[in-house]
Scaffold this active site. Structure first.
Site, PDB file in Angstrom:
ATOM      1  N   PHE A 138      43.038  41.316  30.021  1.00 56.04           N
ATOM      2  CA  PHE A 138      42.460  40.290  30.885  1.00 56.04           C
ATOM      3  C   PHE A 138      41.404  40.951  31.758  1.00 56.04           C
ATOM      4  CE2 PHE A 138      41.941  37.740  34.660  1.00 56.04           C
ATOM      5  CZ  PHE A 138      41.861  36.457  34.158  1.00 56.04           C
ATOM      6  N   ASP A 224      39.131  49.639  33.305  1.00 57.54           N
ATOM      7  CA  ASP A 224      39.285  48.561  34.268  1.00 57.54           C
ATOM      8  C   ASP A 224      40.465  48.889  35.189  1.00 57.54           C
ATOM      9  OD1 ASP A 224      39.935  46.220  35.616  1.00 57.54           O
ATOM     10  OD2 ASP A 224      39.660  44.903  33.889  1.00 57.54           O
ATOM     11  N   LYS A 253      40.108  43.947  44.081  1.00 58.51           N
ATOM     12  CA  LYS A 253      41.415  43.626  44.660  1.00 58.51           C
ATOM     13  C   LYS A 253      41.724  44.445  45.917  1.00 58.51           C
ATOM     14  CE  LYS A 253      43.642  41.429  40.718  1.00 58.51           C
ATOM     15  NZ  LYS A 253      43.861  40.112  41.315  1.00 58.51           N
TER      16      LYS A 253
END
Length: 402
Positions: A138, A224, A253
């Site tokens: 994702f 990532d 984040k």
């Protein structure tokens, strides 16, 4: 008179229904605890999905952000933003990489990584570059990052997807090796720990092997770290457990402890791929976000939060393993530091509301995986409380289908 009847009972009649929400409105938080508008208290084991690194209302972060807000919140990237260089220098020192592009979200950081890979390929004379991506991955919900994502459910309804992606299974080095005859491949793009895919880690050996293959073939290794980075596993970046360095590393984040921020950190092979006019952003790199990043890193170092994540995360994992040992229906407890997943042999969705009713905030991802992403300030006592609340809930849930 003509309004839909359900709107009368809908607390958000004007908000698009893009989220399946629990009927809880949070009002404030302190540390690893939050309170809702009805005064109920919850132990926050989600931290805004790995965002609130320092928990809520951290006594060192709040005055720093108040100070910045009183000076300058935003300025255009037409001008020098000194805090950008300050944060970029810190990220380069921690990662061993060389330069940073700042944006506002993980999606934007991943989108920038894909643009770097394509430009890298075009600069080498490859007209239609290809990027290796992964099953269950994702990377975001833009059309490009959605195309790189490995989840047919979130892709459904948004075709045609972007071309140029070659998909392989995680932790299968032979699948990467078998791509040697594809001359248009320019990069490998993977999450060190797949978050939305069910807290599935890439193994140390696999990461080292992919690094070797990329070096041999002149490909970019793009890791990532949007969810698993920023100290969550007990290292600044999860790939550091393997002793390797990527060429491209998206972050977001936890970097701003709740203030929206994204970053693309690049090493020498990718550092100069993008030039003026190739990429840009309005909000990325604004002074408030940069101050949040600088202060987050400072506080993490002062309070030794990497060590805390490793220690408390290990105790939390061990407590869950003990409590769920031999329980039929528990497939695995996995993850590292304060990024943990508990896979069940059936859907875990009902546990979201049941945990909230018991005063605990969690996540469920990949349908069957309970995901824990608490703030890195989590104490050993709070970890024990998570175990004490969650284990009986899981047992009761599994017993229903026994």
């Amino acid at each position: 008179m003509n309004a839909p009847e359900k709107a009368i009972h809908d607390p958000e009649p004007h908000v698009m229904k893009t989220y399946g929400r629990l009927p809880i409105a949070l009002s404030h938080g302190r540390g690893c605890w939050v309170w809702d508008s009805e005064g109920r208290r919850y132990l926050d084991a989600l931290a805004g999905i790995a965002v609130n690194t320092l928990g809520h209302a951290h006594p060192k972060l709040v005055p720093a952000l108040q100070d910045q807000i009183s000076k300058l919140i935003h300025s255009s990237n037409y001008y020098v933003v000194p805090l950008q260089e300050q944060l970029a220098a810190q990220l380069c020192e921690l990662s061993g990489l060389t330069n940073v592009f700042f944006c506002s979200t993980g999606l934007e950081a991943n989108e920038a990584a894909l643009k770097v890979a394509r430009k890298y390929g075009h600069d080498k004379g490859i007209e239609r570059p290809e990027i290796v991506v992964y099953e269950n991955a994702f990377h975001g919900r833009s059309i490009a990052t959605l195309s790189a994502t490995g989840n047919p459910k979130v892709q459904a309804g948004f075709g045609p997807l972007v071309e140029g992606f070659v998909r392989v299974p995680l932790n299968d080095a032979k699948a990467i090796d078998a791509l040697a005859d594809r001359p248009n491949i320019v990069a490998v793009f993977l999450e060190v720990i797949q978050g939305e895919g069910g807290v599935r880690p890439a193994t140390v050996d696999y990461l080292r092997e992919v690094r070797r293959i990329c070096d041999e073939r002149g490909w970019l290794l793009m890791l990532d770290e949007v969810q698993c980075g920023m100290g969550r596993t007990g290292q600044w970046f999860a790939h550091q457990w393997a002793g390797i360095r990527p060429d491209v590393m998206p972050l977001a984040k936890g970097l701003g402890s709740g203030v929206p921020i994204g970053a693309l950190v690049c090493g020498p092979k990718a550092a100069n791929v993008l030039g003026p006019g190739n990429h840009g952003t309005t909000f990325g790199g604004n002074p408030l976000a940069m101050r949040a990043g600088v202060e987050t890193l400072r506080i993490m170092q002062e309070e030794r939060l990497l060590e805390n994540a490793a220690l408390v995360g290990a105790e939390l994992k061990a407590g869950l393993e003990r409590g769920l040992s031999g329980v039929k229906g528990v497939v695995e407890v996995r993850g590292q530091g304060l990024m943990l997943g508990i896979e069940l042999d059936r859907a875990a969705g009902p546990l979201l509301a049941r945990a909230a009713d018991a005063g605990l905030m969690i996540s469920v991802t990949a349908d069957r995986v309970i995901r824990l992403l608490p703030a890195l300030i989590l104490s050993r006592e709070e970890a024990a409380q998570i175990v004490a609340i969650l284990v009986p809930l899981i047992k009761a849930h599994l017993a229903e289908g026994a």
